[in-house]
Design a protein around this motif. Structure first.
Motif, PDB file in Angstrom:
ATOM      1  N   GLY A   1     -11.310 -27.403  24.830  1.00 35.78           N
ATOM      2  CA  GLY A   1     -12.388 -27.543  23.694  1.00 35.78           C
ATOM      3  C   GLY A   1     -13.715 -26.831  24.485  1.00 35.78           C
ATOM      4  O   GLY A   1     -13.850 -25.985  25.241  1.00 35.78           O
ATOM      5  N   THR A   2     -14.853 -27.624  24.125  1.00 32.26           N
ATOM      6  CA  THR A   2     -16.091 -27.079  24.633  1.00 32.26           C
ATOM      7  C   THR A   2     -16.149 -27.253  26.096  1.00 32.26           C
ATOM      8  O   THR A   2     -17.337 -26.651  26.672  1.00 32.26           O
ATOM      9  N   ARG A   3     -15.428 -27.899  26.593  1.00 30.39           N
ATOM     10  CA  ARG A   3     -15.589 -28.099  28.019  1.00 30.39           C
ATOM     11  C   ARG A   3     -14.677 -26.924  28.839  1.00 30.39           C
ATOM     12  O   ARG A   3     -15.082 -26.688  30.130  1.00 30.39           O
ATOM     13  N   GLY A   4     -14.121 -26.114  28.062  1.00 32.96           N
ATOM     14  CA  GLY A   4     -13.337 -24.927  28.698  1.00 32.96           C
ATOM     15  C   GLY A   4     -14.132 -23.792  28.572  1.00 32.96           C
ATOM     16  O   GLY A   4     -15.354 -23.820  28.554  1.00 32.96           O
ATOM     17  N   LEU A   5     -13.230 -22.886  28.070  1.00 35.24           N
ATOM     18  CA  LEU A   5     -13.930 -21.307  28.026  1.00 35.24           C
ATOM     19  C   LEU A   5     -14.798 -21.608  26.657  1.00 35.24           C
ATOM     20  O   LEU A   5     -14.528 -21.867  25.546  1.00 35.24           O
ATOM     21  N   LYS A   6     -16.158 -21.001  26.654  1.00 34.22           N
ATOM     22  CA  LYS A   6     -17.125 -20.983  25.745  1.00 34.22           C
ATOM     23  C   LYS A   6     -16.612 -20.257  24.712  1.00 34.22           C
ATOM     24  O   LYS A   6     -16.668 -20.784  23.488  1.00 34.22           O
ATOM     25  N   ARG A   7     -16.122 -18.906  24.593  1.00 34.89           N
ATOM     26  CA  ARG A   7     -15.696 -18.069  23.649  1.00 34.89           C
ATOM     27  C   ARG A   7     -14.535 -17.262  24.107  1.00 34.89           C
ATOM     28  O   ARG A   7     -14.580 -16.887  25.278  1.00 34.89           O
ATOM     29  N   ASP A   8     -13.596 -17.064  23.156  1.00 33.40           N
ATOM     30  CA  ASP A   8     -12.592 -16.173  23.496  1.00 33.40           C
ATOM     31  C   ASP A   8     -12.609 -15.066  22.312  1.00 33.40           C
ATOM     32  O   ASP A   8     -12.076 -15.541  21.139  1.00 33.40           O
ATOM     33  N   LEU A   9     -13.144 -14.116  22.694  1.00 36.27           N
ATOM     34  CA  LEU A   9     -13.410 -13.118  21.274  1.00 36.27           C
ATOM     35  C   LEU A   9     -12.395 -12.149  21.160  1.00 36.27           C
ATOM     36  O   LEU A   9     -11.727 -11.638  22.383  1.00 36.27           O
ATOM     37  N   ILE A  10     -11.873 -11.915  19.944  1.00 35.68           N
ATOM     38  CA  ILE A  10     -10.925 -10.847  19.816  1.00 35.68           C
ATOM     39  C   ILE A  10     -11.843  -9.716  19.398  1.00 35.68           C
ATOM     40  O   ILE A  10     -12.433  -9.916  18.245  1.00 35.68           O
ATOM     41  N   ILE A  11     -11.960  -8.330  19.682  1.00 34.44           N
ATOM     42  CA  ILE A  11     -12.885  -7.344  19.285  1.00 34.44           C
ATOM     43  C   ILE A  11     -11.813  -6.271  18.985  1.00 34.44           C
ATOM     44  O   ILE A  11     -10.960  -5.826  19.431  1.00 34.44           O
TER      45      ILE A  11
ATOM     46  N   VAL B   1     -14.329 -12.055  16.540  1.00 33.85           N
ATOM     47  CA  VAL B   1     -14.181 -13.114  16.021  1.00 33.85           C
ATOM     48  C   VAL B   1     -13.700 -14.019  17.281  1.00 33.85           C
ATOM     49  O   VAL B   1     -13.017 -13.618  18.162  1.00 33.85           O
ATOM     50  N   ASN B   2     -14.309 -15.195  17.219  1.00 32.76           N
ATOM     51  CA  ASN B   2     -13.947 -16.398  18.322  1.00 32.76           C
ATOM     52  C   ASN B   2     -12.380 -16.693  18.002  1.00 32.76           C
ATOM     53  O   ASN B   2     -12.220 -17.215  16.826  1.00 32.76           O
ATOM     54  N   ARG B   3     -11.527 -16.556  18.759  1.00 34.73           N
ATOM     55  CA  ARG B   3     -10.099 -17.200  18.618  1.00 34.73           C
ATOM     56  C   ARG B   3      -9.893 -18.713  18.296  1.00 34.73           C
ATOM     57  O   ARG B   3      -9.423 -19.066  17.662  1.00 34.73           O
ATOM     58  N   TRP B   4     -11.125 -19.481  18.685  1.00 32.41           N
ATOM     59  CA  TRP B   4     -11.094 -20.860  18.596  1.00 32.41           C
ATOM     60  C   TRP B   4     -12.113 -21.166  17.444  1.00 32.41           C
ATOM     61  O   TRP B   4     -11.950 -22.591  17.059  1.00 32.41           O
TER      62      TRP B   4
ATOM     63  N   LEU C   1       5.906 -13.255  29.114  1.00 36.66           N
ATOM     64  CA  LEU C   1       4.285 -12.870  28.664  1.00 36.66           C
ATOM     65  C   LEU C   1       3.904 -13.729  27.402  1.00 36.66           C
ATOM     66  O   LEU C   1       2.824 -14.276  27.410  1.00 36.66           O
ATOM     67  N   PHE C   2       4.873 -13.908  26.623  1.00 38.46           N
ATOM     68  CA  PHE C   2       4.403 -14.855  25.398  1.00 38.46           C
ATOM     69  C   PHE C   2       4.559 -16.278  25.860  1.00 38.46           C
ATOM     70  O   PHE C   2       3.568 -16.863  25.448  1.00 38.46           O
ATOM     71  N   GLU C   3       5.370 -16.890  26.591  1.00 40.28           N
ATOM     72  CA  GLU C   3       5.061 -18.231  27.435  1.00 40.28           C
ATOM     73  C   GLU C   3       3.750 -18.468  27.854  1.00 40.28           C
ATOM     74  O   GLU C   3       3.008 -19.293  27.803  1.00 40.28           O
ATOM     75  N   LEU C   4       3.433 -17.318  28.723  1.00 37.96           N
ATOM     76  CA  LEU C   4       2.218 -17.417  29.403  1.00 37.96           C
ATOM     77  C   LEU C   4       0.833 -17.331  28.356  1.00 37.96           C
ATOM     78  O   LEU C   4      -0.162 -18.205  28.586  1.00 37.96           O
ATOM     79  N   TYR C   5       0.984 -16.617  27.615  1.00 36.71           N
ATOM     80  CA  TYR C   5       0.069 -16.744  26.606  1.00 36.71           C
ATOM     81  C   TYR C   5      -0.121 -18.072  25.596  1.00 36.71           C
ATOM     82  O   TYR C   5      -1.170 -18.333  25.517  1.00 36.71           O
ATOM     83  N   ILE C   6       0.902 -18.396  25.306  1.00 37.43           N
ATOM     84  CA  ILE C   6       0.863 -19.683  24.433  1.00 37.43           C
ATOM     85  C   ILE C   6       0.618 -20.839  25.240  1.00 37.43           C
ATOM     86  O   ILE C   6      -0.410 -21.557  24.927  1.00 37.43           O
ATOM     87  N   ASP C   7       1.064 -20.972  26.461  1.00 37.13           N
ATOM     88  CA  ASP C   7       0.473 -21.970  27.549  1.00 37.13           C
ATOM     89  C   ASP C   7      -0.922 -21.924  27.745  1.00 37.13           C
ATOM     90  O   ASP C   7      -1.630 -23.218  27.792  1.00 37.13           O
ATOM     91  N   GLY C   8      -1.425 -20.678  28.274  1.00 39.49           N
ATOM     92  CA  GLY C   8      -2.766 -20.738  28.504  1.00 39.49           C
ATOM     93  C   GLY C   8      -3.756 -20.884  27.177  1.00 39.49           C
ATOM     94  O   GLY C   8      -4.759 -21.477  27.335  1.00 39.49           O
ATOM     95  N   GLY C   9      -3.160 -20.435  25.981  1.00 37.89           N
ATOM     96  CA  GLY C   9      -3.977 -20.553  24.892  1.00 37.89           C
ATOM     97  C   GLY C   9      -4.172 -22.093  24.394  1.00 37.89           C
ATOM     98  O   GLY C   9      -5.354 -22.430  24.179  1.00 37.89           O
ATOM     99  N   LEU C  10      -3.282 -22.845  24.583  1.00 36.52           N
ATOM    100  CA  LEU C  10      -3.149 -24.133  24.359  1.00 36.52           C
ATOM    101  C   LEU C  10      -4.003 -25.098  25.281  1.00 36.52           C
ATOM    102  O   LEU C  10      -4.621 -25.902  24.898  1.00 36.52           O
TER     103      LEU C  10
END
Length: 114
Positions: free
Chosen positions: A31-41, A61-64, A16-25
């Motif tokens: 950048g702006t071509r990808g997900l518009k916002r990734d919010l932590i609520i 807060v937007n994660r990026w 799960l950690f690897e999936l999170y890191i790989d997906g987050g990277l």
């Protein structure tokens, strides 16, 4: 706990950690071509259970992008109990000057829709 179960949990955690890191990277590189916002609520309620209270602390807060942030406390319609004050670390007198939950909620929803 058996060694087999411990090893299984460790593999699951690592996967799960690897999936999170790989997906987050991947999202970060897009950048702006990808997900518009990734919010932590994070939301906090005025009572010890969500069913009995109302949301009094709104945070996102937007994660990026740390500049893309919303945080505000709201005045509850019913005063906090002493136990809720102790757990939340905020008092009724501190919340007395805040805007109502209805007003803050509308702005929070507008923030989420950006």
């Amino acid at each position: 706990m058996s060694d087999r179960l411990i090893q299984s949990q460790k593999r699951l955690h690592d996967s799960l950690f690897e999936l999170y890191i790989d997906g987050g990277l991947e999202l970060f590189q897009a950048g702006t071509r990808g997900l518009k916002r990734d919010l932590i609520i994070r939301l906090e309620t005025s009572a010890l259970t969500p069913e009995k209270g109302e949301i009094i602390h709104y945070y996102a807060v937007n994660r990026w992008d740390e500049e893309d942030e919303f945080e505000e406390w709201a005045k509850p319609s019913v005063a906090l109990s002493q136990e809720a004050e102790r757990i939340l670390g905020v008092t009724n007198s501190q919340l007395a000057h805040c805007r109502s939950t209805d007003v803050v909620l509308q702005e929070f929803l507008a923030f989420l829709d950006r």
